[in-house]
Design a protein around this motif. Structure first.
Motif, PDB file in Angstrom:
ATOM      1  N   GLU A   1      17.243   0.756 -24.523  1.00 30.25           N
ATOM      2  CA  GLU A   1      17.953   0.256 -25.695  1.00 30.25           C
ATOM      3  C   GLU A   1      17.936  -1.264 -25.764  1.00 30.25           C
ATOM      4  O   GLU A   1      17.885  -1.836 -26.854  1.00 30.25           O
ATOM      5  N   LEU A   2      17.967  -1.923 -24.630  1.00 32.37           N
ATOM      6  CA  LEU A   2      17.863  -3.388 -24.625  1.00 32.37           C
ATOM      7  C   LEU A   2      16.591  -3.832 -25.335  1.00 32.37           C
ATOM      8  O   LEU A   2      16.601  -4.745 -26.169  1.00 32.37           O
ATOM      9  N   ALA A   3      15.488  -3.168 -25.000  1.00 33.41           N
ATOM     10  CA  ALA A   3      14.209  -3.556 -25.579  1.00 33.41           C
ATOM     11  C   ALA A   3      14.085  -3.123 -27.037  1.00 33.41           C
ATOM     12  O   ALA A   3      13.620  -3.880 -27.890  1.00 33.41           O
ATOM     13  N   GLU A   4      14.516  -1.902 -27.355  1.00 32.61           N
ATOM     14  CA  GLU A   4      14.313  -1.361 -28.698  1.00 32.61           C
ATOM     15  C   GLU A   4      15.159  -2.069 -29.751  1.00 32.61           C
ATOM     16  O   GLU A   4      14.684  -2.322 -30.856  1.00 32.61           O
ATOM     17  N   GLU A   5      16.389  -2.377 -29.428  1.00 33.16           N
ATOM     18  CA  GLU A   5      17.297  -2.903 -30.448  1.00 33.16           C
ATOM     19  C   GLU A   5      17.367  -4.425 -30.481  1.00 33.16           C
ATOM     20  O   GLU A   5      17.838  -5.000 -31.461  1.00 33.16           O
ATOM     21  N   THR A   6      16.905  -5.084 -29.432  1.00 30.64           N
ATOM     22  CA  THR A   6      17.036  -6.541 -29.384  1.00 30.64           C
ATOM     23  C   THR A   6      15.729  -7.257 -29.097  1.00 30.64           C
ATOM     24  O   THR A   6      15.645  -8.465 -29.282  1.00 30.64           O
ATOM     25  N   GLY A   7      14.727  -6.547 -28.619  1.00 32.41           N
ATOM     26  CA  GLY A   7      13.492  -7.206 -28.228  1.00 32.41           C
ATOM     27  C   GLY A   7      13.603  -7.926 -26.906  1.00 32.41           C
ATOM     28  O   GLY A   7      12.703  -8.667 -26.517  1.00 32.41           O
ATOM     29  N   VAL A   8      14.699  -7.726 -26.158  1.00 36.98           N
ATOM     30  CA  VAL A   8      14.921  -8.386 -24.874  1.00 36.98           C
ATOM     31  C   VAL A   8      14.592  -7.409 -23.754  1.00 36.98           C
ATOM     32  O   VAL A   8      15.164  -6.323 -23.697  1.00 36.98           O
TER      33      VAL A   8
ATOM     34  N   ASP B   1      26.086   2.202 -24.329  1.00 36.70           N
ATOM     35  CA  ASP B   1      26.325   0.940 -25.017  1.00 36.70           C
ATOM     36  C   ASP B   1      26.186  -0.160 -23.986  1.00 36.70           C
ATOM     37  O   ASP B   1      26.616   0.000 -22.835  1.00 36.70           O
ATOM     38  N   VAL B   2      25.582  -1.279 -24.376  1.00 33.21           N
ATOM     39  CA  VAL B   2      25.280  -2.338 -23.416  1.00 33.21           C
ATOM     40  C   VAL B   2      25.929  -3.645 -23.851  1.00 33.21           C
ATOM     41  O   VAL B   2      25.654  -4.137 -24.957  1.00 33.21           O
TER      42      VAL B   2
ATOM     43  N   ASP C   1      19.083 -17.924 -19.417  1.00 35.52           N
ATOM     44  CA  ASP C   1      17.996 -18.331 -20.323  1.00 35.52           C
ATOM     45  C   ASP C   1      17.487 -17.184 -21.190  1.00 35.52           C
ATOM     46  O   ASP C   1      16.282 -17.012 -21.379  1.00 35.52           O
ATOM     47  N   LEU C   2      18.394 -16.381 -21.724  1.00 31.35           N
ATOM     48  CA  LEU C   2      17.960 -15.285 -22.584  1.00 31.35           C
ATOM     49  C   LEU C   2      17.528 -15.827 -23.942  1.00 31.35           C
ATOM     50  O   LEU C   2      18.172 -16.707 -24.502  1.00 31.35           O
ATOM     51  N   PRO C   3      16.453 -15.310 -24.504  1.00 33.34           N
ATOM     52  CA  PRO C   3      15.945 -15.829 -25.773  1.00 33.34           C
ATOM     53  C   PRO C   3      16.773 -15.345 -26.948  1.00 33.34           C
ATOM     54  O   PRO C   3      17.618 -14.456 -26.820  1.00 33.34           O
ATOM     55  N   ASP C   4      16.511 -15.931 -28.098  1.00 32.57           N
ATOM     56  CA  ASP C   4      17.106 -15.399 -29.315  1.00 32.57           C
ATOM     57  C   ASP C   4      16.561 -13.995 -29.529  1.00 32.57           C
ATOM     58  O   ASP C   4      15.354 -13.770 -29.428  1.00 32.57           O
ATOM     59  N   PRO C   5      17.422 -13.033 -29.812  1.00 31.71           N
ATOM     60  CA  PRO C   5      16.976 -11.645 -29.938  1.00 31.71           C
ATOM     61  C   PRO C   5      16.288 -11.400 -31.272  1.00 31.71           C
ATOM     62  O   PRO C   5      16.417 -12.183 -32.217  1.00 31.71           O
ATOM     63  N   SER C   6      15.593 -10.296 -31.336  1.00 35.42           N
ATOM     64  CA  SER C   6      14.992  -9.843 -32.587  1.00 35.42           C
ATOM     65  C   SER C   6      15.506  -8.450 -32.888  1.00 35.42           C
ATOM     66  O   SER C   6      15.800  -7.676 -31.974  1.00 35.42           O
ATOM     67  N   GLU C   7      15.634  -8.137 -34.168  1.00 34.35           N
ATOM     68  CA  GLU C   7      16.150  -6.826 -34.533  1.00 34.35           C
ATOM     69  C   GLU C   7      15.158  -5.739 -34.146  1.00 34.35           C
ATOM     70  O   GLU C   7      13.959  -5.952 -34.103  1.00 34.35           O
ATOM     71  N   GLY C   8      15.694  -4.548 -33.851  1.00 32.15           N
ATOM     72  CA  GLY C   8      14.869  -3.411 -33.485  1.00 32.15           C
ATOM     73  C   GLY C   8      14.859  -2.354 -34.570  1.00 32.15           C
ATOM     74  O   GLY C   8      15.264  -2.591 -35.711  1.00 32.15           O
TER      75      GLY C   8
END
Length: 247
Positions: A69-76, A22-23, A111-118
């Motif tokens: 998981e950061l990339a898959e679930e948030t697009g970050v 979990d992150v 400066d993290l962007p608005d996330p996108s759902e994964g």
């Protein structure tokens, strides 16, 4: 004979144990400390908000799973993040599906962007940490994620006392006022402005002048001086929040 009968039960228990990550992803946005949460799309806790995370794949370690998981679930993407292990959570009933042990991680960056759902999330958004933990009308987080969030907040608050990690919340170059705003957002109270500025500039390696700052000063430019992260990682002596915010 006693051991012969107990071995199958132990094997069954082990077969039903899984390891996840979990992150806790934090950033200072609009002057407030915020955490990124995802809305779960499946059971258990479908429709509830939770920390990004998931099961560790057979071919990866916990750090790699956290990055994925950061990339898959948030697009970050994890580039530029400060990422560290927070703690292990292993209460037998923390997950209704099976025995699940979670290796929680703490991450933050500027400066993290608005996330996108994964693939495993219906939605993802930034939430005020203060609202989640102090507002009785805030949504209840899935699993034991409220406790993980509380532990992460205390970790960040403590680290700002004795390390230079506050600078990792900022894009370079930055002003002393912007650095002070990070402490205000994380600690929940502003450090004394004059004392804070004096302490930051007097601590060797905390911050260094931006290369353009010298020419800026020579030309009499009235804009605030700009700084970059220094080489130091520890603060000696510590910048204690109880002392820094007492004024």
């Amino acid at each position: 004979m006693m051991h012969t009968h107990s071995i199958p039960a132990i094997e069954r228990e082990r077969a039903q144990t899984a390891v996840t990550v979990d992150v806790v992803i934090m950033s200072v946005r609009d002057g407030a400390l915020r955490v990124l949460l995802v809305e779960r799309g499946g059971e258990p806790f479908a429709g509830s908000w939770a920390l990004p995370g998931g099961f560790i794949e057979p071919d990866e370690d916990a750090h790699g799973a956290a990055v994925r998981e950061l990339a898959e679930e948030t697009g970050v993407a994890a580039d530029g993040f400060h990422l560290e292990q927070l703690a292990t959570y292993s209460a037998p009933d923390r997950d209704p599906r099976m025995r699940v042990v979670s290796i929680a991680h703490l991450a933050f960056a500027p400066d993290l962007p608005d996330p996108s759902e994964g693939s495993d999330a219906v939605a993802a958004r930034w939430w005020s940490v203060e609202d989640l933990l102090d507002d009785p009308d805030a949504p209840r987080l899935a699993f034991d994620h409220e406790q993980i969030l509380r532990d992460a907040l205390e970790r960040v608050r403590a680290k700002l006392e004795y390390t230079t990690l506050a600078t990792r919340f900022l894009a370079e170059p930055f002003t002393i006022a912007e650095l002070r705003a990070v402490y205000t957002a994380v600690w929940g109270a502003p450090p004394d402005r004059i004392g804070f500025t004096r302490r930051v500039l007097a601590t060797d390696g905390f911050v260094g002048p931006d290369p353009d700052a010298a020419s800026q000063a020579r030309t009499g430019n009235p804009r605030p001086m700009l700084y970059r992260r220094g080489e130091a990682t520890q603060l000696q002596p510590a910048l204690l929040r109880s002392e820094a915010t007492s004024a």
